[in-house]
Motif scaffolding. Structure first.
Motif, PDB file in Angstrom:
ATOM      1  N   SER A 364       0.857  -1.174   0.000  1.00 37.24           N
ATOM      2  CA  SER A 364       0.000   0.000   0.000  1.00 37.24           C
ATOM      3  C   SER A 364       0.900   1.232   0.000  1.00 37.24           C
ATOM      4  O   SER A 364       1.780   1.332   0.858  1.00 37.24           O
ATOM      5  CB  SER A 364      -0.884  -0.006   1.248  1.00 37.24           C
ATOM      6  OG  SER A 364      -1.682   1.143   1.307  1.00 37.24           O
ATOM      7  N   PRO A 365       0.715   2.140  -0.959  1.00 34.45           N
ATOM      8  CA  PRO A 365      -0.299   2.155  -2.004  1.00 34.45           C
ATOM      9  C   PRO A 365       0.091   1.279  -3.198  1.00 34.45           C
ATOM     10  O   PRO A 365       1.220   1.320  -3.674  1.00 34.45           O
ATOM     11  CB  PRO A 365      -0.363   3.625  -2.425  1.00 34.45           C
ATOM     12  CG  PRO A 365       1.000   4.157  -2.123  1.00 34.45           C
ATOM     13  CD  PRO A 365       1.491   3.395  -0.920  1.00 34.45           C
ATOM     14  N   ASP A 369      -4.385   1.636  -6.081  1.00 38.09           N
ATOM     15  CA  ASP A 369      -4.539   2.887  -5.338  1.00 38.09           C
ATOM     16  C   ASP A 369      -4.090   4.071  -6.186  1.00 38.09           C
ATOM     17  O   ASP A 369      -4.707   5.144  -6.161  1.00 38.09           O
ATOM     18  CB  ASP A 369      -3.730   2.841  -4.045  1.00 38.09           C
ATOM     19  CG  ASP A 369      -4.190   1.748  -3.098  1.00 38.09           C
ATOM     20  OD1 ASP A 369      -5.405   1.515  -3.013  1.00 38.09           O
ATOM     21  OD2 ASP A 369      -3.327   1.129  -2.458  1.00 38.09           O
ATOM     22  N   LEU A 398     -10.638   0.741  -1.020  1.00 41.38           N
ATOM     23  CA  LEU A 398      -9.235   0.931  -0.661  1.00 41.38           C
ATOM     24  C   LEU A 398      -8.722  -0.303   0.057  1.00 41.38           C
ATOM     25  O   LEU A 398      -9.465  -0.996   0.745  1.00 41.38           O
ATOM     26  CB  LEU A 398      -9.068   2.154   0.249  1.00 41.38           C
ATOM     27  CG  LEU A 398      -9.400   3.510  -0.393  1.00 41.38           C
ATOM     28  CD1 LEU A 398      -9.253   4.614   0.646  1.00 41.38           C
ATOM     29  CD2 LEU A 398      -8.486   3.790  -1.575  1.00 41.38           C
TER      30      LEU A 398
END
Length: 401
Positions: A364-365, A369, A398
């Motif tokens: 992440s990201p 994303d 997300l």
């Protein structure tokens, strides 16, 4: 007799680009395994740039073992495990997709691409190469104070969120005589302050809240429409006819937009490179039913927290100095009170990416994303082009991490 420490396996890094972003990414790769106990030792194997002498100079200064002048050669090397892309946005998609399909892990600087179409192709390439790790380079997530802010929001310390306010203010384009660099040309940069600065605060808004933006209403403007051509450039290089050595600025200088989250929380965003006196002022405030948080990148070791449950006689924002060992990322650094800097966010980025490679887990990201941020950027431009109408965004989940 003390036994020698067993060497850790190398993770061969190949980096494309060697200017400002290349320098801070190099710092991150050089330092990550010195500060943190990592499963791999990142090895600065090769750096790539088109100019032979310049890339050799950069390699010597930044600690890279070898050089390439064609990224296609870089991604075919057996000693390269991960490709780090630090080039202008117009080349991100081609390099990232080729690298993933060649079996390499990829880190790509923000914004992920210059269009939703290219960002989607990159996310698709990551999806069809599930054994490869693909990370978008939004380094400010790795500021310890912002990681702590995310933790406090997740833990419910602010309750239901009401407002998210973010501004990213710089002043490096205030002088109308500043030359027409690639960042001011749409075909290279995609957009101006919106993509360069706005992508950071869009990502942070979604990171902190854990929600994607559901829609935006926007204004953009261009304060200086024509600028001097860089030394040695022609009017053709600027993309439009030149008059008196001037070329057309084809990106925005500033963007203002509002947004709404699925939960009902409201957001406001400002991104400009014309805020005289502001060098790198990324500021945010989050208001919830139980409390608030504020942060300023120019004081990046501090987070201010307001606890709405405190007695009125004791209420007010309190300063948290984010340097304790149990604060995010601080286990690798100095005693309490000894602050970190901008470059440490890139060390933390390298740490998290190396760990993701070892775990075989998407980071992440992710490129997904990054694609979501690209969708918001496109919606902002669409709204601004249609007299600030509200542009809804597609539903997106997300990542939990």
């Amino acid at each position: 007799m003390t036994s020698p420490v067993a060497p850790k396996p190398h993770l061969g890094i190949g980096m494309v680009g060697y200017a400002f972003m290349g320098a801070v990414h190099s710092q991150g790769w050089r330092t990550a395994a010195r500060a943190f106990d990592l499963p791999y030792e990142p090895h600065l194997t090769a750096i790539c740039g088109r100019d032979t002498e310049s890339v050799r100079t950069a390699a010597g200064k930044m600690g890279w073992a070898s050089t390439e002048t064609d990224w296609r050669s870089l991604i075919t090397r057996d000693d390269i495990d991960l490709v780090d892309i630090c080039t202008p946005g117009d080349s991100h998609a081609e390099i990232a997709i080729a690298a993933l399909d060649a079996g390499k892990h990829v880190l790509c600087e923000k914004p992920l691409a210059n269009s939703v179409k290219d960002a989607r192709k990159m996310a698709d390439a990551a999806a069809r190469n599930p054994g490869r790790i693909a990370m978008a380079g939004f380094n400010y997530r790795r500021a310890p104070a912002l990681s702590l802010a995310r933790r406090l929001i997740e833990d419910g310390r602010l309750g239901a969120l009401r407002h998210v306010r973010l501004a990213y203010l710089q002043d490096w384009l205030v002088d109308p005589e500043f030359p027409l660099t690639w960042r001011l040309r749409r075909e290279r940069a995609g957009s101006g302050a919106l993509g360069d600065l706005g992508s950071h605060i869009i990502d942070l808004a979604q990171f902190l809240t854990g929600e994607p933006l559901a829609g935006v209403t926007a204004l953009t403007t261009r304060f200086v429409p024509r600028r001097p051509l860089p030394s040695g450039a022609s009017s053709d290089a600027a993309g439009s006819p030149a008059a008196r050595g001037l070329g057309e600025v084809t990106v925005d200088d500033a963007a203002l937009f509002t947004g709404r989250f699925p939960s009902g929380a409201l957001a406001s965003f400002e991104a400009t490179r014309f805020a005289n006196g502001r060098k790198n002022a990324l500021r945010l405030e989050v208001n919830g039913e139980r409390g608030s948080l504020t942060f300023d990148l120019e004081r990046l070791n501090e987070l201010h927290f307001y606890d709405g449950s405190a007695p009125a006689a004791e209420s007010g924002f309190r300063r948290i100095l984010v340097t304790e060992p149990d604060h995010p990322y601080l286990e690798g650094w100095w005693p309490p009170g000894h602050g970190l800097g901008y470059e440490h966010t890139f060390v933390h980025q390298a740490r998290d990416l190396i760990q993701a490679v070892a775990d075989g887990a998407q980071p992440s990201p992710s490129f997904d994303d990054g694609l979501q941020v690209q969708r918001v950027l496109a919606a902002v431009e669409e709204s601004a082009s249609k007299d600030s109408i509200y542009i809804p965004l597609p539903l997106y989940s997300l990542h939990d991490n």
